[in-house]
Design an enzyme around this catalytic site. Structure first.
Site, PDB file in Angstrom:
ATOM      1  CG  HIS A  21      -0.401  -0.091   2.529  1.00 58.87           C
ATOM      2  ND1 HIS A  21       0.489   0.847   3.008  1.00 58.87           N
ATOM      3  CD2 HIS A  21      -0.547  -0.995   3.531  1.00 58.87           C
ATOM      4  CE1 HIS A  21       0.846   0.547   4.236  1.00 58.87           C
ATOM      5  NE2 HIS A  21       0.238  -0.588   4.583  1.00 58.87           N
ATOM      6  CG  HIS A  24       3.982  -1.536   2.369  1.00 56.73           C
ATOM      7  ND1 HIS A  24       2.793  -2.145   2.037  1.00 56.73           N
ATOM      8  CD2 HIS A  24       4.201  -1.824   3.670  1.00 56.73           C
ATOM      9  CE1 HIS A  24       2.329  -2.779   3.098  1.00 56.73           C
ATOM     10  NE2 HIS A  24       3.157  -2.595   4.099  1.00 56.73           N
ATOM     11  CB  CYS A 129       0.602  -7.942  19.578  1.00 53.75           C
ATOM     12  SG  CYS A 129      -0.360  -7.383  18.147  1.00 53.75           S
ATOM     13  CB  CYS A 132       3.215  -5.960  17.232  1.00 47.28           C
ATOM     14  SG  CYS A 132       2.081  -4.679  17.734  1.00 47.28           S
ATOM     15  CB  CYS A 146      -2.367  -5.301  20.609  1.00 39.56           C
ATOM     16  SG  CYS A 146      -1.266  -4.147  19.778  1.00 39.56           S
ATOM     17  CG  HIS A 149      -2.077  -4.204  15.501  1.00 36.51           C
ATOM     18  ND1 HIS A 149      -0.819  -4.213  16.050  1.00 36.51           N
ATOM     19  CD2 HIS A 149      -1.918  -3.952  14.189  1.00 36.51           C
ATOM     20  CE1 HIS A 149       0.070  -3.987  15.108  1.00 36.51           C
ATOM     21  NE2 HIS A 149      -0.559  -3.817  13.973  1.00 36.51           N
ATOM     22  CE  LYS A 296       1.431   2.465  10.490  1.00 37.54           C
ATOM     23  NZ  LYS A 296       1.372   1.043  10.246  1.00 37.54           N
ATOM     24  CE  LYS A 299      -4.380  -8.555   5.900  1.00 33.26           C
ATOM     25  NZ  LYS A 299      -4.722  -8.862   4.543  1.00 33.26           N
TER      26      LYS A 299
HETATM   27  N1  MSP Z   1       8.499  -6.995   8.409  1.00 27.75           N
HETATM   28  C1  MSP Z   1       8.661  -5.858   9.241  1.00 27.75           C
HETATM   29  C2  MSP Z   1       9.966  -5.155   8.939  1.00 27.75           C
HETATM   30  C3  MSP Z   1      11.190  -5.981   9.105  1.00 27.75           C
HETATM   31  S1  MSP Z   1      12.627  -5.116   8.675  1.00 27.75           S
HETATM   32  C4  MSP Z   1      13.872  -6.037   9.219  1.00 27.75           C
HETATM   33  C5  MSP Z   1       7.503  -4.904   8.985  1.00 27.75           C
HETATM   34  N2  MSP Z   1       6.877  -5.028   7.814  1.00 27.75           N
HETATM   35  S2  MSP Z   1       5.604  -4.185   7.314  1.00 27.75           S
HETATM   36  O1  MSP Z   1       5.123  -4.812   6.127  1.00 27.75           O
HETATM   37  O2  MSP Z   1       4.679  -4.005   8.389  1.00 27.75           O
HETATM   38  O3  MSP Z   1       6.164  -2.849   6.785  1.00 27.75           O
HETATM   39  C6  MSP Z   1       6.628  -1.917   7.625  1.00 27.75           C
HETATM   40  C7  MSP Z   1       7.094  -0.679   6.934  1.00 27.75           C
HETATM   41  O4  MSP Z   1       6.190  -0.202   5.918  1.00 27.75           O
HETATM   42  C8  MSP Z   1       7.105   0.442   7.952  1.00 27.75           C
HETATM   43  O5  MSP Z   1       8.218   0.464   8.754  1.00 27.75           O
HETATM   44  C9  MSP Z   1       7.080   1.608   7.058  1.00 27.75           C
HETATM   45  O6  MSP Z   1       8.363   1.748   6.534  1.00 27.75           O
HETATM   46  C10 MSP Z   1       6.092   1.184   5.981  1.00 27.75           C
HETATM   47  N3  MSP Z   1       4.731   1.571   6.336  1.00 27.75           N
HETATM   48  C11 MSP Z   1       3.652   0.760   6.590  1.00 27.75           C
HETATM   49  N4  MSP Z   1       2.547   1.541   6.820  1.00 27.75           N
HETATM   50  C12 MSP Z   1       2.894   2.833   6.757  1.00 27.75           C
HETATM   51  C13 MSP Z   1       2.194   4.061   6.753  1.00 27.75           C
HETATM   52  N5  MSP Z   1       0.901   4.150   6.963  1.00 27.75           N
HETATM   53  N6  MSP Z   1       2.898   5.186   6.489  1.00 27.75           N
HETATM   54  C14 MSP Z   1       4.228   5.165   6.165  1.00 27.75           C
HETATM   55  N7  MSP Z   1       4.900   4.032   6.145  1.00 27.75           N
HETATM   56  C15 MSP Z   1       4.343   2.874   6.646  1.00 27.75           C
HETATM   57  O7  MSP Z   1       7.251  -4.091   9.846  1.00 27.75           O
END
Ligand code: MSP
Length: 653
Positions: A21, A24, A129, A132, A146, A149, A296, A299
């Site tokens: 999304h 990411h 969680c 998380c 949590c 979440h 935020k 998903k």
């Molecule tokens: N798998 C772990 C990261 C492991 S790194 C060794 C994780 N993955 S995640 O799919 O949840 O993606 C996290 C990252 O996506 C966040 O740290 C951020 O960089 C980005 N984002 C996810 N949602 C976001 C927003 N709403 N806004 C900005 N970035 C965010 O955590």
């Protein structure tokens, strides 16, 4: 300037429970922009992204989809790869934690910790969680849920290996204090320091109640905790610490992360590395969150999902990248709005940049038979271009892409003013000025060449298209277009390409059609409108008389605050620096323009009304984390207060 000429840029590896999304996309676009910038400066760059495929969360999602975790991951990983391709992401490698090359490095890493005596077997009892993938301290659990979440936690009671993280508390504090570049921005650094100073406990790093993970070497009843597994990806992509790329790129790493995963990167990762005897990465750079209507993007909130693929297809990947990089200063949160995306695309990209290129090219075809003329004396544009380039470089070295774009668009605006005041279309008919026409157009063409090169890291396709319109054979350049160097490099006589609009105008009807495609029905302003809920295509300018919905008003988090400290800001007659207690266990710093009405000593102990959820801003070099409400038109007449004693942090509604 970066001291070392090689740089390793990483994104977090994304969980495959979710399709990519906008959140990411944001991290990955930031990382790609920095990687492209450093490449354009001739530095050795290794840019890594990938996917985090183990853990209870993925196991559960796969089970719910009646498939195996690996089959599920195989499917979702393609969505990430496709999205990155669509957004013009030029990563050097893509790592999946299910790959054998990763597993081998994780196993060696674990063994090193065992050899150092930093892993011991015990048992874990507490809350976890799954969303998380983190243990929840008892103090944060509210009704078994949590707090992040809002989902119920699992109670875990199982044997577990522990990492002696507590051993590294002192060394970590010292490292953070003596390496200001390690955690950026500074606000995150302070948070982490406060957390570590609060005491580090040993970390549970294995689980037995599910099996989707890397087995603990020598004890396959356990799988390695998914965060330990995931963090090691940054080493395994280099082939481990002894791998072929490690010499060049480790520890010159910049880990880009969202603020949600700062603790894992700034506490777990460095202590694990210390235990393994590996030098720490140079920087962990944390950005803020994108929200939709204050929530935020994630998903678990379907209404907040913004699909970067759709936006890139309908506008262009470059316009989406520009918006993400320009709209919010790195580090702060930003509320995403489709209208703001359309507005910036039309005004800054279409009207300012696109028109500059289009009218210059059209003039050059009309008056110079489509060839680059010989340069004359450099105009004022040359100096402006050099200043823009140097400011953009300084901003990018300091990880401020929005500031870099600001500097570059100063040049765009200066060039448009130059066209307006020289009016080249009148020159040909004016015998006194006709001789200046080729030089004037040369200056503009050269400016476009510089702009193309400056913009390639942000907007790779449009930057290249600008150069192509000048007849530069972009593909023939040994690497990608280089950062501009000397003024006047566009060769005289070169044939110009055909002018084509870079960012075609999106008119009101088209905007309405796009918004209708993009905006989830539940987010539309007026879902009872006779048009079936299509939002109005009116430009996003705020209508002063427009009334707010109840929800909009509710978004304002007004709180009572007690002023604990007040002082003047040197060099300003208007500003005071306040420290205000909002009942949060720490004081907020607020810069307030009330110095002409209140002396600092009059304010101590007063209870005022504070906008608590205002995005932090830098005012005269001082961070301001909120705003005081006051009455008065141009000047402040009186502060808003409450009619009776209430505790600091009480909601005002
Ligand atoms: N798998 C772990 C990261 C492991 S790194 C060794 C994780 N993955 S995640 O799919 O949840 O993606 C996290 C990252 O996506 C966040 O740290 C951020 O960089 C980005 N984002 C996810 N949602 C976001 C927003 N709403 N806004 C900005 N970035 C965010 O955590």
């Amino acid at each position: 300037m970066v001291a070392h000429q090689s740089i390793y840029i990483t994104t977090p590896i994304y969980y495959v429970n979710d399709a990519p999304h906008l959140g990411h996309a944001y991290t990955t676009v930031l990382a790609d922009t920095f990687a492209r910038y450093h490449r354009s400066r001739g530095r050795a760059v290794f840019f890594l992204t990938g996917t985090d495929e183990h853990g209870q969360k993925i196991e559960e999602v796969a089970r719910a989809a009646a498939t195996t975790p690996l089959a599920h991951a195989d499917r979702v990983v393609e969505r990430f790869r496709d999205t990155w391709k669509r957004l013009l992401i030029a990563n050097d490698d893509f790592i999946r934690t299910t790959e054998p090359r990763h597993k081998a490095v994780v196993e060696r890493f674990w063994q090193r910790l065992v050899d150092r005596g930093d892993i011991y077997l015990s048992s874990y009892e507490g809350w976890y969680c799954v969303a998380c993938e983190d243990f929840s301290p008892e103090s944060q659990v509210v009704d078994g849920m949590c707090p992040i979440h809002q989902r119920s936690l699992s109670r875990i009671e199982e044997p577990s290996y522990f990492f002696r993280m507590s051993r590294y508390e002192r060394t970590l504090i010292e490292h953070i204090e003596s390496h200001p570049a390690f955690i950026q921005p500074e606000s995150r650094r302070n948070e982490v320091l406060a957390f570590v100073k609060g005491g580090l406990r040993d970390l549970s790093i294995s689980r037995t109640s599910f099996s989707w993970g890397i087995p603990v070497p020598g004890d396959p009843a356990h799988v390695i905790y998914v965060w330990v597994d995931a963090l090691v990806n940054y080493l395994s992509a280099l082939g481990g610490t002894e791998g072929p790329n490690a010499d060049t790129f480790w520890p010159h790493a910049v880990h880009l992360v969202g603020k949600d995963i700062v603790r894992f990167h700034c506490v777990y990762w460095p202590t694990l590395l210390m235990a393994a005897g590996v030098p720490l990465p140079k920087t962990v750079l944390a950005h803020g969150w994108w929200t939709v209507r204050g929530k935020k993007i994630s998903k678990s909130m379907p209404a907040t999902r913004v699909d970067p693929n759709l936006l890139a297809e309908d506008l262009s990947p470059d316009a989406l990248r520009y918006f993400l990089l320009r709209e919010v200063p790195l580090g702060l949160d930003g509320d995403f709005s489709y209208e703001a995306l359309l507005s910036r695309t039309n005004s800054e990209l279409g009207n300012d940049l696109g028109n500059l290129v289009n009218r210059t090219l059209t003039l050059a075809h009309r008056f110079l038979a489509g060839r680059v003329p010989s340069p004359g004396h450099p105009s004022e544009l040359a100096a402006i271009a050099v200043a823009a380039r140097d400011q953009a470089a300084a901003a990018l070295e300091a990880y401020h892409p929005s500031r870099a774009l600001d500097a570059i668009f100063e040049l765009v605006r200066a060039a448009n003013r130059y066209v307006d005041h020289t009016a080249p279309w009148t020159m040909a008919k004016d015998p006194d000025r006709a001789a200046l026409l080729p030089t004037t157009l040369y200056e503009l063409l050269e400016t476009i060449g510089w702009l193309g090169r400056l913009l390639v890291p942000f907007m790779p396709a449009k930057g290249a298209a600008m150069l192509a319109q000048l007849g530069v054979d972009v593909l023939a350049e040994s690497t990608l277009p280089a950062w501009p160097d000397r003024w006047g490099e566009l060769p005289a006589g070169q044939s110009l390409g055909t002018p084509a609009p870079l960012f075609p105008k999106i008119d009101a009807a088209k905007s309405a059609e796009l918004l209708n495609r993009w905006v989830a029905p539940e987010l539309r302003e007026d879902s009872s409108a006779p048009t079936g809920g299509a939002p109005s295509a009116a430009p996003p300018k705020a209508d002063a008389a427009a009334s707010l919905t109840f929800d909009e008003v509710q978004r304002l988090d007004l709180r009572t605050g007690r002023i604990e400290h007040a002082e003047r800001i040197a060099g300003s007659t208007r500003l005071l620096r306040l420290e205000v207690d909002l009942g949060e266990g720490r004081r907020r710093q607020i810069v307030s323009g009330i110095a002409e009405t209140y002396a600092p000593e009059q304010l101590l102990g007063r209870t005022v009304v504070v906008v608590a959820n205002l995005a932090p801003a830098n005012i005269r070099g001082t961070l301001s984390e909120g705003m005081l409400l006051a009455a008065g038109e141009a000047a402040v007449e009186a502060l808003a207060t409450v009619d009776g004693p209430v505790a600091p942090g009480t909601r005002v509604r």
